[in-house]
Write an enzyme that holds these catalytic residues in place. Structure first.
Site, short mmCIF file in Angstrom:
data_model
loop_
_atom_site.label_atom_id
_atom_site.label_comp_id
_atom_site.label_asym_id
_atom_site.label_seq_id
_atom_site.Cartn_x
_atom_site.Cartn_y
_atom_site.Cartn_z
N TYR A 146 0.73 -1.09 -0.15
CA TYR A 146 -0.14 0.08 0.32
C TYR A 146 0.66 0.68 0.11
O TYR A 146 0.78 2.61 -0.10
CB TYR A 146 -1.12 0.29 1.01
CG TYR A 146 -2.04 -0.86 1.02
CD1 TYR A 146 -2.50 -1.85 -0.04
CD2 TYR A 146 -2.56 -1.34 2.80
CE1 TYR A 146 -2.83 -2.60 0.04
CE2 TYR A 146 -3.87 -2.59 2.34
CZ TYR A 146 -3.85 -3.05 1.18
OH TYR A 146 -4.45 -4.17 1.40
N LYS A 195 3.67 -15.64 2.08
CA LYS A 195 3.69 -16.07 1.93
C LYS A 195 5.80 -16.08 0.89
O LYS A 195 5.54 -16.33 -0.04
CB LYS A 195 2.85 -15.03 0.26
CG LYS A 195 2.42 -15.67 -0.99
CD LYS A 195 1.09 -16.83 -0.65
CE LYS A 195 0.90 -17.70 -2.09
NZ LYS A 195 0.35 -19.14 -1.69
N ASP A 227 -2.82 -17.75 2.35
CA ASP A 227 -4.23 -18.84 1.83
C ASP A 227 -4.41 -19.68 3.13
O ASP A 227 -5.43 -20.29 3.02
CB ASP A 227 -3.96 -19.15 0.73
CG ASP A 227 -2.08 -20.13 0.68
OD1 ASP A 227 -1.37 -19.61 1.32
OD2 ASP A 227 -2.60 -20.88 -0.38
N ASP A 251 -4.75 -6.67 6.63
CA ASP A 251 -6.01 -5.74 5.54
C ASP A 251 -7.35 -6.84 5.75
O ASP A 251 -8.05 -7.27 5.77
CB ASP A 251 -5.89 -5.18 4.78
CG ASP A 251 -6.59 -4.40 4.72
OD1 ASP A 251 -7.77 -4.39 5.21
OD2 ASP A 251 -6.39 -3.96 3.11
N ASP A 255 -10.22 -9.02 8.96
CA ASP A 255 -11.80 -8.35 8.24
C ASP A 255 -12.91 -10.25 8.77
O ASP A 255 -13.15 -9.71 8.73
CB ASP A 255 -11.73 -7.63 7.13
CG ASP A 255 -12.50 -6.38 6.57
OD1 ASP A 255 -11.55 -5.81 7.95
OD2 ASP A 255 -12.68 -5.61 6.08
#
Ligand code: NAD
Length: 366
Positions: A146, A195, A227, A251, A255
């Site tokens: 980001y 990852k 994942d 992020d 959530d």
């Protein structure tokens, strides 16, 4: 002890819910012999109305002069409020981004805890929920994808967009240290999520986390691919204590983790820097649809104040008392509208209360 608390009440339900959180802090102060000295700080739409900008230099200075900041929420109805006709850098949310940057808040913490009494709001099956879950998502907030360089341009006649994901070892180390510190205050387990089978940034992440882990022999840690973590959160959420991860993965996972708990009005959060300083706020927004009606759930903000006691002031016993008081009022059947039983569920022993009454009930039980 004496603590200086900056209070950003903000917009919408912000002033209503922060008033209940300071009510509970005052009850803590009275019982345990501390004093909390509050400084009101303007930010968001109310600051735009008063000063023309969402965050003034004086407000930043007041936040920096505080030991920690408690925040309600900022912003209004994004379709109808005149604040959203302003250029993006003058809208309420610009104040939030600016204060995070000014205070160097690089570590975001979001607990996901399932209250026994609110189990019905959890979308997972009973056999998966089991005895519930209690985890903390620790997300890096100021680096990674980001904040990397980005571009969209034509390359050989084809439109091509590029976002870059960069982490330095120092950025990884400081968040990892925070993650392990938090684990020491909890069940002493860290799941570092990356990852590393694909990304270089994740391989560096893994290496630095392993180095930091050596300084915390009491904390058990594991690496998990992102994942797999997304799957495990809905398959066996109880396995997690602290989930430590980079910005974008955090992020998404935070959530997902908060959704499995059910209600937005219960979810607290904290953003920390390298010192003990933190900004504590509910995960939800300013709820303009119910602002001023006295029906907002103040528990997320009260639990954010409990996080402030624990992580900025090292008052673990006091934080435990606030969390226990919240559990107690739920056990006694008190609910704000958002956490009332759904249609078809029993309302026996349940009492509906407003924002101020919920705050008072919790304060009385501290
Ligand atoms: P929201 O979280 O404010 O509201 C979503 C729904 O949840 C609404 O129906 C609301 O009534 C309900 N809700 C939220 N908190 C509640 C509480 N404590 N008790 C009971 N019900 C609650 O999200 P939104 O409507 O998308 O955003 C409204 C405004 O809030 C926007 O201006 C947005 O930018 C802002 N916002 C601010 C923050 C922040 O200050 N950190 C975070 C998210 C959104």
């Amino acid at each position: 002890m004496d603590f200086k608390v900056g209070v950003i009440a903000g917009d919408g339900i912000g002033p209503e819910v922060t008033a209940e959180a300071t009510k509970v802090l005052d009850a803590v102060g009275k019982k345990y012999g501390h004093s909390f000295d509050y400084t009101e700080i303007l930010m968001g739409g109310c600051s735009i109305d008063a000063t023309g900008v969402p965050l003034t230099d004086e407000a930043i200075a007041a936040a920096k002069a505080s030991d920690a900041v408690l925040m309600g929420s900022i912003g209004g109805n994004t379709t109808t409020s005149p604040w959203y006709k302003l250029p993006p850098n003058l809208r309420p949310e610009a104040g939030l981004l600016k204060i995070r940057k000014e205070l160097n808040l690089f570590a975001n913490l979001r607990p996901a805890y399932l209250y026994e009494e609110l189990k019905a709001a959890c979308p997972l099956r009973d056999d998966i929920i089991g005895d519930g879950f209690d985890m903390m998502i620790m997300r890096e907030l100021t680096g990674g994808l980001y904040f990397g360089e980005r571009s969209t341009k034509e390359v050989n006649g084809v439109m091509t967009a590029c976002d870059s994901l960069t982490y330095t070892e120092d950025e990884i180390r400081r968040i990892a240290i925070r993650g392990f510190d938090i684990a020491m205050k909890r069940r002493k387990k860290v799941t570092s999520v990356d990852k590393a089978n694909v990304l270089d940034s994740s391989r560096l992440w893994r290496k630095v986390v392993e180095e930091v882990a050596k300084d915390y022999p009491e904390v058990s840690y594991e690496h998990m691919l992102v994942d797999n973590c997304a799957m495990q959160l809905v398959k066996n959420p109880a396995q997690f204590d602290v989930i430590l991860t980079e910005n974008m993965f955090g992020d998404i996972l935070s959530d997902e983790a908060s959704m499995v708990t059910g209600s937005i009005g219960m979810l607290s959060s904290a953003s920390l820097n390298e010192t003990k300083f933190g900004l504590y706020e509910p995960s939800g927004g300013s709820a303009p649809d119910i602002a001023g009606m006295g029906i907002a759930n103040p528990i997320a903000t009260i639990l954010s104040a409990a996080m402030m006691l624990r992580y900025s002031f090292d008052l673990d016993k006091e934080a435990d008392a606030v969390e226990a008081a919240v559990k107690q009022v739920l056990k006694e059947g008190y609910r704000t509208g958002d956490i009332m039983p759904q249609a078809g569920q029993s309302t026996e022993g349940i009492t509906k209360v407003g924002t101020a009454e919920m705050g008072s009930l919790i304060a009385e039980r501290v």
